[in-house]
Design an enzyme around this catalytic site. Structure first.
Site, short mmCIF file in Angstrom:
data_model
loop_
_atom_site.label_atom_id
_atom_site.label_comp_id
_atom_site.label_asym_id
_atom_site.label_seq_id
_atom_site.Cartn_x
_atom_site.Cartn_y
_atom_site.Cartn_z
N TYR A 1 0.66 -0.97 -0.01
CA TYR A 1 -0.02 0.06 -0.12
C TYR A 1 0.82 1.03 0.03
O TYR A 1 0.73 2.24 -0.84
CB TYR A 1 -0.94 0.11 1.13
CG TYR A 1 -1.68 1.03 1.41
CD1 TYR A 1 -2.89 1.08 0.79
CD2 TYR A 1 -1.60 2.19 2.46
CE1 TYR A 1 -3.75 2.32 0.79
CE2 TYR A 1 -2.25 3.10 2.48
CZ TYR A 1 -3.50 3.31 1.80
OH TYR A 1 -4.43 4.50 1.86
P1 NAP Z 1 -13.52 3.78 1.39
O1 NAP Z 1 -14.70 4.40 1.90
O2 NAP Z 1 -13.22 2.19 1.56
O3 NAP Z 1 -13.28 4.11 -0.28
C1 NAP Z 1 -12.68 3.43 -1.23
C2 NAP Z 1 -13.21 3.62 -2.56
O4 NAP Z 1 -12.81 2.87 -3.71
C3 NAP Z 1 -14.68 3.03 -2.66
O5 NAP Z 1 -15.49 3.98 -3.34
C4 NAP Z 1 -14.35 1.89 -3.54
O6 NAP Z 1 -15.59 1.60 -4.32
C5 NAP Z 1 -13.31 2.38 -4.48
N1 NAP Z 1 -12.49 1.30 -5.16
C6 NAP Z 1 -11.73 0.09 -4.53
N2 NAP Z 1 -11.38 -0.77 -5.54
C7 NAP Z 1 -11.62 -0.11 -6.54
C8 NAP Z 1 -11.55 -0.59 -7.66
N3 NAP Z 1 -10.87 -1.54 -8.29
N4 NAP Z 1 -12.03 0.31 -9.00
C9 NAP Z 1 -12.70 1.24 -8.52
N5 NAP Z 1 -13.16 1.62 -7.44
C10 NAP Z 1 -12.51 1.11 -6.51
O7 NAP Z 1 -11.95 4.30 1.85
P2 NAP Z 1 -11.36 5.91 1.69
O8 NAP Z 1 -10.79 5.72 3.17
O9 NAP Z 1 -12.19 6.81 1.41
O10 NAP Z 1 -10.33 5.72 0.71
C11 NAP Z 1 -10.19 6.55 -0.26
C12 NAP Z 1 -8.96 6.78 -0.68
O11 NAP Z 1 -8.30 7.48 0.33
C13 NAP Z 1 -8.11 5.66 -0.82
O12 NAP Z 1 -7.16 5.82 -2.01
C14 NAP Z 1 -7.11 5.32 0.36
O13 NAP Z 1 -6.10 4.68 -0.04
C15 NAP Z 1 -7.11 6.86 0.73
N6 NAP Z 1 -6.71 6.92 2.01
C16 NAP Z 1 -7.76 6.71 3.10
C17 NAP Z 1 -6.84 7.01 4.46
C18 NAP Z 1 -8.09 6.97 5.45
O14 NAP Z 1 -7.56 6.73 6.67
N7 NAP Z 1 -9.29 6.33 5.52
C19 NAP Z 1 -6.01 7.60 4.74
C20 NAP Z 1 -4.96 7.67 3.77
C21 NAP Z 1 -5.27 7.47 2.33
P3 NAP Z 1 -16.28 -0.02 -4.47
O15 NAP Z 1 -16.21 -0.75 -3.27
O16 NAP Z 1 -17.60 0.30 -5.15
O17 NAP Z 1 -15.23 -0.64 -5.55
#
Ligand code: NAP
Length: 256
Positions: A161
């Site tokens: 990651y």
């Molecule tokens: P989340 O709510 O689980 O969102 C992840 C999103 O990615 C969902 O909309 C999911 O939709 C989509 N997704 C996953 N696999 C996919 C694929 N193969 N093709 C298209 N869409 C896909 O989590 P989040 O925390 O908001 O994450 C959003 C971004 O923020 C990510 O890149 C994550 O690495 C980053 N991030 C999060 C955090 C944190 O603390 N939450 C911290 C740093 C960075 P589906 O399930 O419909 O595919």
């Protein structure tokens, strides 16, 4: 009266992973600011539920099924997005999966490739299709990637990651220089600890919460809504001269 360069009523934004968490927070703010918004995700139920929320803003919105780890799907969905809205002004490459929390010496090649295919290949294909469109159109554009503090801090059991998130920063820095002549800006957002479905395992863990929350000066977890203002700024004309940057949104965690 609002500041005119922040007006998004003529803009079209694409948010990958826009059906949940940070992506939905950004999509919602963009729609509330008058932009037309397309979200991509793989889960039809999540897309439908997000679409209902976004439609309530009164904006022109659409949701598409697109697995960003599939090159042909990204190409087809990008073409479909342009067909639906007539153009795309800005793209948030935000779709991502977390690693499995697996000790480094036990990580299989399949797991390594699973994470890289969504978080890095997917970003490459999304930005490549977007950049092609923006260069051809000749009216500039916005490329925004959602990275992570794991690109900067040591993140144990998350090396696949973290590798994708560090690589994204490097990719976007290159794009900010290469595409500046076309009026295309490229920036990354670096979230701290944000309460979303991706982090629900950590947030359900008392030891994790006790250890980490006291290191967040704001004394709360971030939410998707905390990314709305920055998403609007980066989409707007007011950010035309702001490129190659990384925006840390972490409630002060990395400064403490
Ligand atoms: P989340 O709510 O689980 O969102 C992840 C999103 O990615 C969902 O909309 C999911 O939709 C989509 N997704 C996953 N696999 C996919 C694929 N193969 N093709 C298209 N869409 C896909 O989590 P989040 O925390 O908001 O994450 C959003 C971004 O923020 C990510 O890149 C994550 O690495 C980053 N991030 C999060 C955090 C944190 O603390 N939450 C911290 C740093 C960075 P589906 O399930 O419909 O595919």
């Amino acid at each position: 009266m609002s500041y005119e360069p922040m007006d998004l009523s003529e803009k079209v934004a694409l948010v990958t992973g826009g059906n949940s968490g940070i992506g939905l927070g950004m999509a919602h703010a963009l729609a509330e600011s008058g932009a037309s918004v397309c979200i991509w995700g793989t889960n039809p139920d999540k897309n439908e539920s997000a679409l209902t929320q976004l439609k309530a803003t009164g904006a022109n919105v659409a949701a598409m099924i697109c697995d960003v780890s599939d090159e042909a799907a990204v190409e087809a969905s990008f073409a479909e997005t342009v067909k639906t809205f007539g153009k795309v002004d800005g793209v948030y490459a935000n779709a991502g999966v977390s690693g499995g929390g697996i000790p480094f010496i036990e990580i299989s090649t399949e797991e390594w490739r699973r994470v890289l295919s969504v978080n890095l290949d997917g970003v490459f294909w999304t930005f490549r299709e977007a950049a092609k469109h923006m260069v051809e159109r000749g009216e500039g554009g916005r490329l925004i990637g959602t990275s992570s503090l794991s690109a900067i801090h040591g993140a144990p059991r998350s090396e696949p990651y973290a590798s994708t998130k560090g690589a994204m920063i490097a990719m976007v820095r290159g794009l900010s220089v290469e595409l500046a002549r076309y009026g295309i800006t490229a920036n990354t957002i670096i979230p701290g600890w944000i309460e979303t479905p991706m982090t629900e395992r950590s947030f359900g863990n008392e030891r994790f919460e006790a250890a980490v929350l006291k290191r967040v000066p704001e004394r709360r977890w971030g939410t998707g809504a905390d990314f709305g203002g920055l998403a609007v700024y980066l989409m707007s004309d007011s950010s035309a001269y702001h490129t190659g940057d990384q925006f840390v949104i972490d409630g002060g965690y990395s400064r403490f």
